[in-house]
Design a protein around this motif. Structure first.
Motif, PDB file in Angstrom:
ATOM      1  N   ARG A   1      36.718  41.202  44.050  1.00 23.67           N
ATOM      2  CA  ARG A   1      37.146  42.247  43.135  1.00 23.67           C
ATOM      3  C   ARG A   1      38.354  41.749  42.337  1.00 23.67           C
ATOM      4  N   LEU A   2      38.430  42.195  41.089  1.00 28.26           N
ATOM      5  CA  LEU A   2      39.576  41.886  40.237  1.00 28.26           C
ATOM      6  C   LEU A   2      40.321  43.178  39.980  1.00 28.26           C
ATOM      7  N   LYS A   3      41.590  43.193  40.322  1.00 26.50           N
ATOM      8  CA  LYS A   3      42.449  44.350  40.097  1.00 26.50           C
ATOM      9  C   LYS A   3      43.219  44.103  38.804  1.00 26.50           C
ATOM     10  N   TYR A   4      43.160  45.060  37.861  1.00 25.84           N
ATOM     11  CA  TYR A   4      43.866  44.891  36.591  1.00 25.84           C
ATOM     12  C   TYR A   4      44.197  46.267  36.007  1.00 25.84           C
TER      13      TYR A   4
ATOM     14  N   ALA B   1      34.053  44.403  39.810  1.00 26.01           N
ATOM     15  CA  ALA B   1      33.281  43.657  40.806  1.00 26.01           C
ATOM     16  C   ALA B   1      32.890  42.306  40.216  1.00 26.01           C
ATOM     17  N   LEU B   2      33.166  41.228  40.958  1.00 27.88           N
ATOM     18  CA  LEU B   2      32.868  39.877  40.477  1.00 27.88           C
ATOM     19  C   LEU B   2      31.769  39.174  41.254  1.00 27.88           C
TER      20      LEU B   2
ATOM     21  N   GLU C   1      34.095  29.956  41.856  1.00 29.64           N
ATOM     22  CA  GLU C   1      33.407  30.775  40.855  1.00 29.64           C
ATOM     23  C   GLU C   1      34.129  32.100  40.628  1.00 29.64           C
ATOM     24  N   ALA C   2      34.610  32.711  41.704  1.00 27.99           N
ATOM     25  CA  ALA C   2      35.322  33.981  41.584  1.00 27.99           C
ATOM     26  C   ALA C   2      36.597  33.803  40.764  1.00 27.99           C
ATOM     27  N   ARG C   3      37.303  32.702  40.991  1.00 30.51           N
ATOM     28  CA  ARG C   3      38.513  32.438  40.207  1.00 30.51           C
ATOM     29  C   ARG C   3      38.182  32.226  38.730  1.00 30.51           C
TER      30      ARG C   3
ATOM     31  N   CYS D   1      37.362  35.538  37.250  1.00 27.98           N
ATOM     32  CA  CYS D   1      38.617  36.270  37.096  1.00 27.98           C
ATOM     33  C   CYS D   1      39.305  35.894  35.786  1.00 27.98           C
ATOM     34  N   ILE D   2      39.389  34.608  35.508  1.00 24.72           N
ATOM     35  CA  ILE D   2      40.012  34.121  34.269  1.00 24.72           C
ATOM     36  C   ILE D   2      39.242  34.629  33.056  1.00 24.72           C
TER      37      ILE D   2
END
Length: 102
Positions: free
Chosen positions: A61-64, A74-75, A85-87, A90-91
């Protein structure tokens, strides 16, 4: 002593600079994480988090923030979506949100 210096720096960094003193996750750490009787949030870096459900499933998950409101994106599901891949996702997602704000 060095330990005392590190604790002091961490407190200053967290309170004044608003930076994170959390260490980035490694794949080995993620594989070894065990579920508990409650859902757990494990922080990686730059808003990327891993949700570990009671049944052992692991979700990226990405919190923003967008327009002043806290959001979660959701990633993917670990291990299908790897840490690397998640990182990258995220970018990419942060880049997309930044363009929406402009």
């Amino acid at each position: 002593n060095l330990h005392q210096y590190g604790a002091t720096f961490g407190a200053i960094c967290s309170s004044i600079l608003k930076c994170s003193t959390n260490m980035a996750l490694s794949d080995i750490q993620i594989r070894n994480l065990q579920p508990s009787d409650k859902d757990q949030w494990i922080t990686d870096e730059k808003g990327l988090r891993l949700l570990i459900k009671k049944n052992g499933s692991k979700y990226w998950r990405l919190k923003y923030r967008f327009q002043g409101k806290q959001k979660t994106l959701a990633l993917g599901v670990y291990p299908t979506t790897t840490l690397k891949e998640a990182r990258e996702l995220c970018i990419d997602a942060k880049r997309d949100v930044t363009h929406l704000k402009s």
